[in-house]
Design a protein around this motif. Structure first.
Motif, PDB file in Angstrom:
ATOM      1  N   UNK A 123       0.825  -1.205   0.000  1.00  0.00           N
ATOM      2  CA  UNK A 123       0.000   0.000   0.000  1.00  0.00           C
ATOM      3  C   UNK A 123       0.865   1.263   0.000  1.00  0.00           C
ATOM      4  N   UNK A 124       0.346   2.323  -0.617  1.00  0.00           N
ATOM      5  CA  UNK A 124       0.912   3.648  -0.378  1.00  0.00           C
ATOM      6  C   UNK A 124      -0.115   4.424   0.438  1.00  0.00           C
ATOM      7  N   UNK A 125       0.384   5.279   1.336  1.00  0.00           N
ATOM      8  CA  UNK A 125      -0.520   5.981   2.254  1.00  0.00           C
ATOM      9  C   UNK A 125      -1.120   7.230   1.611  1.00  0.00           C
ATOM     10  N   UNK A 126      -1.806   7.025   0.516  1.00  0.00           N
ATOM     11  CA  UNK A 126      -2.526   8.114  -0.157  1.00  0.00           C
ATOM     12  C   UNK A 126      -3.622   7.458  -0.982  1.00  0.00           C
ATOM     13  N   UNK A 127      -4.769   8.119  -1.054  1.00  0.00           N
ATOM     14  CA  UNK A 127      -5.861   7.544  -1.853  1.00  0.00           C
ATOM     15  C   UNK A 127      -6.136   8.365  -3.103  1.00  0.00           C
ATOM     16  N   UNK A 169       3.802  -0.593   5.503  1.00  0.00           N
ATOM     17  CA  UNK A 169       2.570  -0.845   6.260  1.00  0.00           C
ATOM     18  C   UNK A 169       2.347  -2.335   6.494  1.00  0.00           C
ATOM     19  N   UNK A 173       0.918  -4.094   9.770  1.00  0.00           N
ATOM     20  CA  UNK A 173      -0.385  -4.750   9.737  1.00  0.00           C
ATOM     21  C   UNK A 173      -0.278  -6.224  10.122  1.00  0.00           C
ATOM     22  N   UNK A 176       0.459  -6.343  13.893  1.00  0.00           N
ATOM     23  CA  UNK A 176      -0.707  -5.904  14.660  1.00  0.00           C
ATOM     24  C   UNK A 176      -1.817  -6.965  14.635  1.00  0.00           C
ATOM     25  N   UNK A 296      -9.129   0.757  -3.489  1.00  0.00           N
ATOM     26  CA  UNK A 296      -8.440  -0.331  -2.795  1.00  0.00           C
ATOM     27  C   UNK A 296      -9.208  -1.647  -2.979  1.00  0.00           C
TER      28      UNK A 296
ATOM     29  N   UNK B 155      -6.455   6.556   4.040  1.00  0.00           N
ATOM     30  CA  UNK B 155      -5.255   6.320   3.230  1.00  0.00           C
ATOM     31  C   UNK B 155      -4.442   5.159   3.795  1.00  0.00           C
ATOM     32  N   UNK B 156      -4.409   5.062   5.109  1.00  0.00           N
ATOM     33  CA  UNK B 156      -3.599   4.043   5.770  1.00  0.00           C
ATOM     34  C   UNK B 156      -4.526   2.922   6.246  1.00  0.00           C
ATOM     35  N   UNK B 157      -4.362   1.733   5.705  1.00  0.00           N
ATOM     36  CA  UNK B 157      -5.279   0.630   6.029  1.00  0.00           C
ATOM     37  C   UNK B 157      -5.195   0.223   7.492  1.00  0.00           C
ATOM     38  N   UNK B 158      -4.143   0.654   8.181  1.00  0.00           N
ATOM     39  CA  UNK B 158      -4.039   0.318   9.606  1.00  0.00           C
ATOM     40  C   UNK B 158      -5.177   0.944  10.397  1.00  0.00           C
TER      41      UNK B 158
END
Lengths: 326, 220
Positions: A123-127, A169, A173, A176, A296, B155-158
């Motif tokens: 994933x990249x942290x942007x949508x 991530x 994930x 976690x 996603x 944005x962050x799936x967490x």
């Protein structure tokens, strides 16, 4: 100064292409075919080789000239590959990111140039940057794996965790999801947690060190990917510790085979071929005019254990390697 | 012209001053900052409020959706006929998955109780047996069964993983606590539950469901 910078970027791009084309074997570029670039975080792990090769093969089946670029886990190299792909006329980029935050700028650069990017697995942290992101459900997969871990441990024992690259991530994930389950059982204790960057050789070293430090106290090992599980496995074999339950994540062929042999306890089967094919097909649809893609697309992860291993094979399920799309 | 005398500082004092200044400088701006892994993995102070999101989901999305739950006996029959068709009719999948999520309702009689589940015989002729979880709940089944949580909304799936965890806690402290407190063999229970499945459950391996609303009736 700008000229110097441009020369440096082009040199890096050229270097990246030279290195990446060797493992892919994609040197030939038949004239007239539209291009698709496949940018992969690293080819130092067989799982990512499968991911890249499958994306390339599916793109070629769909009539494109596809080339794999190896970022070698380096965002600077990744940036050079993007520059090269854009400048070289690629109509889409199938992208396995090096860093969830650090790779965003590269995706935005492609978007600004009108080149769609389809993220695969990472994933990249942007949508608002990638056209679509096809991602393993790492958290859900490790929740399921954690439940199996608790069962296999009989709800008690000591374990060590070897985490992946902390800039990704997926590493978080997975950890976690695993802890969300396992931490509820007070008689299961984590006695060490170290990162080995998803790397087999580093995991081997980490496991050797942990064995020296904790020795017989270790009953189980949870690794954030199968490459690290293989490194840990080597260290455990060398130390004669066949009593330690080892858990990985990925569904790599050699780990699945070791589960069938009773040498590794379990792994989480991601579906790299499914993700790679889907990304190539999305790119093809985009090039043909479609613009409405889900941002996603999670891909379910399934537990491979001695009970279920017969269902799984070459980086997927045997009967129907491709989960149903809805 | 007289020469100004130069003040002389003894060499040990000079080294001491340099040491103190260096220590102060590195205290203000450390060259390396070592954090334990658990600190490095801890959420930032401005972290997304997953608990608030979960509470809003519960009242805004989940409770209204419970009224749309499919009759469990019919779903089980459809699963035995054709799992793929049953999924299209009664369930939903998330992304690319071989599993299907279902929201179901039924009435049944508790057959047996164990620490983490109770077996329920459905109140229909030749009723199937299912299990209702009374232990901890994990995963994303509850979060995703309604289809109302947009997985691209963060944005962050967490963040959405944290939402799933927070929703699961609401299930454990709500309907599961209610069921656990009243569960006993012979007790009639009316419930709405969710679960995921790849192939049809069997008598040998009954479907494990997560209760979302439970009404305890009198023993027959």
């Amino acid at each position: 100064m700008h000229r110097l910078l441009a020369v440096a970027v082009l040199s890096l791009a050229a270097l990246g292409c030279t290195r990446s084309s060797t493992p892919s074997g994609a040197a030939s570029t038949p004239a007239g075919k539209p291009k698709i670039a496949v940018v992969i975080s690293t080819l130092n792990n067989p799982w990512f080789v499968v991911l890249g090769e499958t994306a390339k093969a599916r793109a070629e089946e769909l009539g494109y000239d596809a080339t794999i670029f190896n970022s070698e886990n380096d965002t600077a190299k990744e940036a050079a590959h993007f520059e090269n792909a854009i400048a070289g006329g690629s109509q889409a980029i199938l992208f396995n990111a090096t860093d969830s935050d650090g790779s965003i700028a590269n995706v935005r650069r492609a978007k600004e140039a009108g080149v769609p990017v389809f993220c695969i697995d990472r994933e990249i942290n942007a949508t608002d940057a990638a056209t679509s992101q096809i991602l393993s459900d790492n958290h859900g997969g490790c929740v399921a794996l954690g439940q199996y871990f608790v069962e296999a441990m009989g709800e008690k024992g000591n374990y060590v965790e070897i985490m992946g690259y902390l800039g990704d991530n997926n590493a978080h994930n997975r950890s976690k999801g695993f802890h969300e389950v396992v931490d509820n059982y007070p008689e299961i204790k984590m006695i060490a947690q170290q990162a080995a960057d998803f790397d087999r050789a580093k995991a081997l070293e980490v496991m050797e060190t942990l064995l020296q430090k904790h020795g017989a106290a270790i009953n189980a090992v949870f690794c954030g990917n199968d490459a690290m599980a293989m490194g840990a496995y080597q260290a455990l074999v060398a130390a004669g510790r066949d009593d330690v339950k080892l858990f990985g994540f990925d569904g790599a062929t050699e780990v699945v085979a070791l589960i069938a042999d009773g040498k590794i306890a379990a792994t989480g089967m991601q579906f790299p071929k499914t993700m790679a094919r889907q990304a190539a097909e999305y790119a093809d649809e985009w090039i043909k005019g479609k613009r409405d893609f889900p941002q996603k697309v999670p891909v379910a992860v399934e537990v491979v254990s001695p009970d279920t291993v017969a269902q799984f094979g070459d980086y997927g399920a045997k009967e129907d390697a491709r989960p149903a799309a809805r | 012209m007289s020469e100004t005398p130069r003040m002389s500082i003894p060499r040990p004092l000079q080294w001491l001053s340099v040491g103190v200044m260096t220590a102060l400088a590195t205290w203000w701006v450390p060259l390396v900052r070592i954090k334990p892994l658990d600190t490095a993995l801890a959420p930032a102070a401005d972290a997304f409020d997953a608990e608030a999101f979960a509470r809003a989901f519960w009242t805004r999305d989940l409770e209204p959706a419970l009224a749309t739950a499919a009759p469990l006996a019919g779903v089980l029959e459809a699963l035995r006929d054709d799992a793929a068709s049953a999924c299209r009719t009664f369930g939903r999948t998330v992304g690319l998955s071989r599993s299907c999520l279902y929201l179901v309702r039924a009435t049944g009689t508790i057959e047996s109780v164990s620490p983490n589940e109770c077996r329920v015989v459905l109140d229909v002729p030749d009723g199937d047996v299912v299990t209702l979880t009374t232990g901890l709940v994990f995963g994303t089944t509850v979060r995703d069964v309604t289809g109302t949580v947009d997985l691209a909304s963060r944005a962050d799936s967490r963040d959405l993983a944290a939402v799933a965890s927070a929703i699961n806690k609401l299930v454990v402290t709500g309907p599961i606590a209610a069921l656990k407190g009243a569960a006993a063999p012979g007790v009639v229970v009316d419930f709405v539950a969710c679960g995921q499945v790849q192939t049809a459950p069997s008598a040998h391996k009954p479907w494990k469901l997560i209760p979302l609303r439970v009404t305890i009736g009198a023993a027959p």
